[in-house]
Design a protein around this motif. Structure first.
Motif, PDB file in Angstrom:
ATOM      1  N   GLU A  20       0.828  -1.204   0.000  1.00  0.00           N
ATOM      2  CA  GLU A  20       0.000   0.000   0.000  1.00  0.00           C
ATOM      3  C   GLU A  20       0.864   1.257   0.000  1.00  0.00           C
ATOM      4  O   GLU A  20       0.589   2.203  -0.741  1.00  0.00           O
ATOM      5  CB  GLU A  20      -0.937   0.024   1.221  1.00  0.00           C
ATOM      6  CG  GLU A  20      -2.084  -0.947   1.129  1.00  0.00           C
ATOM      7  CD  GLU A  20      -3.095  -0.552   0.062  1.00  0.00           C
ATOM      8  OE1 GLU A  20      -3.277   0.653  -0.219  1.00  0.00           O
ATOM      9  OE2 GLU A  20      -3.730  -1.465  -0.495  1.00  0.00           O
ATOM     10  N   LEU A  21       1.906   1.271   0.815  1.00  0.00           N
ATOM     11  CA  LEU A  21       2.787   2.437   0.871  1.00  0.00           C
ATOM     12  C   LEU A  21       3.473   2.655  -0.476  1.00  0.00           C
ATOM     13  O   LEU A  21       3.572   3.781  -0.957  1.00  0.00           O
ATOM     14  CB  LEU A  21       3.834   2.279   1.983  1.00  0.00           C
ATOM     15  CG  LEU A  21       3.302   2.233   3.413  1.00  0.00           C
ATOM     16  CD1 LEU A  21       4.464   2.105   4.395  1.00  0.00           C
ATOM     17  CD2 LEU A  21       2.441   3.421   3.739  1.00  0.00           C
ATOM     18  N   SER A  22       3.930   1.574  -1.064  1.00  0.00           N
ATOM     19  CA  SER A  22       4.603   1.654  -2.354  1.00  0.00           C
ATOM     20  C   SER A  22       3.648   2.176  -3.427  1.00  0.00           C
ATOM     21  O   SER A  22       4.000   3.071  -4.212  1.00  0.00           O
ATOM     22  CB  SER A  22       5.135   0.276  -2.752  1.00  0.00           C
ATOM     23  OG  SER A  22       5.693   0.309  -4.032  1.00  0.00           O
ATOM     24  N   GLU A  23       2.444   1.640  -3.437  1.00  0.00           N
ATOM     25  CA  GLU A  23       1.439   2.041  -4.430  1.00  0.00           C
ATOM     26  C   GLU A  23       1.090   3.527  -4.315  1.00  0.00           C
ATOM     27  O   GLU A  23       0.849   4.201  -5.313  1.00  0.00           O
ATOM     28  CB  GLU A  23       0.179   1.193  -4.248  1.00  0.00           C
ATOM     29  CG  GLU A  23      -0.842   1.328  -5.335  1.00  0.00           C
ATOM     30  CD  GLU A  23      -0.413   0.733  -6.660  1.00  0.00           C
ATOM     31  OE1 GLU A  23      -0.873   1.259  -7.692  1.00  0.00           O
ATOM     32  OE2 GLU A  23       0.386  -0.224  -6.681  1.00  0.00           O
ATOM     33  N   ARG A  24       1.100   4.028  -3.091  1.00  0.00           N
ATOM     34  CA  ARG A  24       0.715   5.428  -2.865  1.00  0.00           C
ATOM     35  C   ARG A  24       1.924   6.374  -2.867  1.00  0.00           C
ATOM     36  O   ARG A  24       1.757   7.589  -2.777  1.00  0.00           O
ATOM     37  CB  ARG A  24      -0.027   5.539  -1.535  1.00  0.00           C
ATOM     38  CG  ARG A  24      -1.347   4.774  -1.549  1.00  0.00           C
ATOM     39  CD  ARG A  24      -1.872   4.557  -0.137  1.00  0.00           C
ATOM     40  NE  ARG A  24      -2.942   3.596  -0.122  1.00  0.00           N
ATOM     41  CZ  ARG A  24      -4.218   3.901   0.014  1.00  0.00           C
ATOM     42  NH1 ARG A  24      -4.590   5.152   0.145  1.00  0.00           N
ATOM     43  NH2 ARG A  24      -5.129   2.958   0.030  1.00  0.00           N
ATOM     44  N   GLY A  25       3.124   5.786  -2.911  1.00  0.00           N
ATOM     45  CA  GLY A  25       4.333   6.607  -2.921  1.00  0.00           C
ATOM     46  C   GLY A  25       4.641   7.249  -1.584  1.00  0.00           C
ATOM     47  O   GLY A  25       5.290   8.288  -1.521  1.00  0.00           O
ATOM     48  N   TRP A  26       4.173   6.639  -0.490  1.00  0.00           N
ATOM     49  CA  TRP A  26       4.394   7.177   0.843  1.00  0.00           C
ATOM     50  C   TRP A  26       5.619   6.542   1.476  1.00  0.00           C
ATOM     51  O   TRP A  26       5.838   5.329   1.370  1.00  0.00           O
ATOM     52  CB  TRP A  26       3.201   6.907   1.750  1.00  0.00           C
ATOM     53  CG  TRP A  26       1.967   7.686   1.424  1.00  0.00           C
ATOM     54  CD1 TRP A  26       1.875   8.808   0.665  1.00  0.00           C
ATOM     55  CD2 TRP A  26       0.635   7.386   1.857  1.00  0.00           C
ATOM     56  NE1 TRP A  26       0.568   9.235   0.601  1.00  0.00           N
ATOM     57  CE2 TRP A  26      -0.214   8.387   1.326  1.00  0.00           C
ATOM     58  CE3 TRP A  26       0.088   6.390   2.645  1.00  0.00           C
ATOM     59  CZ2 TRP A  26      -1.582   8.412   1.564  1.00  0.00           C
ATOM     60  CZ3 TRP A  26      -1.272   6.405   2.879  1.00  0.00           C
ATOM     61  CH2 TRP A  26      -2.104   7.410   2.341  1.00  0.00           C
ATOM     62  N   THR A  27       6.390   7.346   2.186  1.00  0.00           N
ATOM     63  CA  THR A  27       7.511   6.823   2.966  1.00  0.00           C
ATOM     64  C   THR A  27       6.988   6.364   4.328  1.00  0.00           C
ATOM     65  O   THR A  27       5.847   6.693   4.710  1.00  0.00           O
ATOM     66  CB  THR A  27       8.590   7.896   3.198  1.00  0.00           C
ATOM     67  OG1 THR A  27       8.028   8.933   4.026  1.00  0.00           O
ATOM     68  CG2 THR A  27       9.102   8.467   1.887  1.00  0.00           C
ATOM     69  N   ILE A  28       7.829   5.652   5.034  1.00  0.00           N
ATOM     70  CA  ILE A  28       7.458   5.225   6.391  1.00  0.00           C
ATOM     71  C   ILE A  28       7.182   6.443   7.260  1.00  0.00           C
ATOM     72  O   ILE A  28       6.202   6.482   8.003  1.00  0.00           O
ATOM     73  CB  ILE A  28       8.572   4.335   6.994  1.00  0.00           C
ATOM     74  CG1 ILE A  28       8.611   2.994   6.265  1.00  0.00           C
ATOM     75  CG2 ILE A  28       8.368   4.145   8.493  1.00  0.00           C
ATOM     76  CD1 ILE A  28       9.804   2.126   6.612  1.00  0.00           C
ATOM     77  N   SER A  29       8.044   7.437   7.163  1.00  0.00           N
ATOM     78  CA  SER A  29       7.873   8.653   7.979  1.00  0.00           C
ATOM     79  C   SER A  29       6.568   9.376   7.645  1.00  0.00           C
ATOM     80  O   SER A  29       5.864   9.824   8.553  1.00  0.00           O
ATOM     81  CB  SER A  29       9.044   9.606   7.760  1.00  0.00           C
ATOM     82  OG  SER A  29      10.239   9.010   8.185  1.00  0.00           O
TER      83      SER A  29
END
Length: 87
Positions: A20-29
């Motif tokens: 999900e993070l990868s798909e949305r381009g979000w970093t962990i932070s």
């Protein structure tokens, strides 16, 4: 002759979250800030070192547009699989 039943492999919720993070381009932070948790909590979830609690499930669902139950079910299925199969 009946075939032997093999249980489906179960993945930790963190693997789904990583996708999900990868798909949305979000970093962990960035995601940690979105859900109001320290980055360490998100990192540990990605590594299956922290369990999805009802509170965390609600935060995940609000951020990702899912239900909290989805995350709780993923957690329970993964924990049951690891207890049953010793992985």
């Amino acid at each position: 002759m009946p075939s032997k039943l093999v249980s489906a492999e179960s993945f930790p919720p963190g693997e789904y979250l990583r996708d999900e993070l990868s798909e949305r381009g979000w970093t962990i932070s960035e995601f940690a800030e979105i859900i109001g948790q320290p980055s360490q909590v998100v990192s540990e979830m990605l590594e299956a070192r922290v369990k999805v609690t009802p509170d965390l499930a609600q935060r995940l669902s609000a951020a990702l547009g899912t239900s909290a139950q989805v995350w709780l079910n993923l957690e329970e299925a993964y924990r049951l699989h690891t207890r049953t199969h010793g992985t």
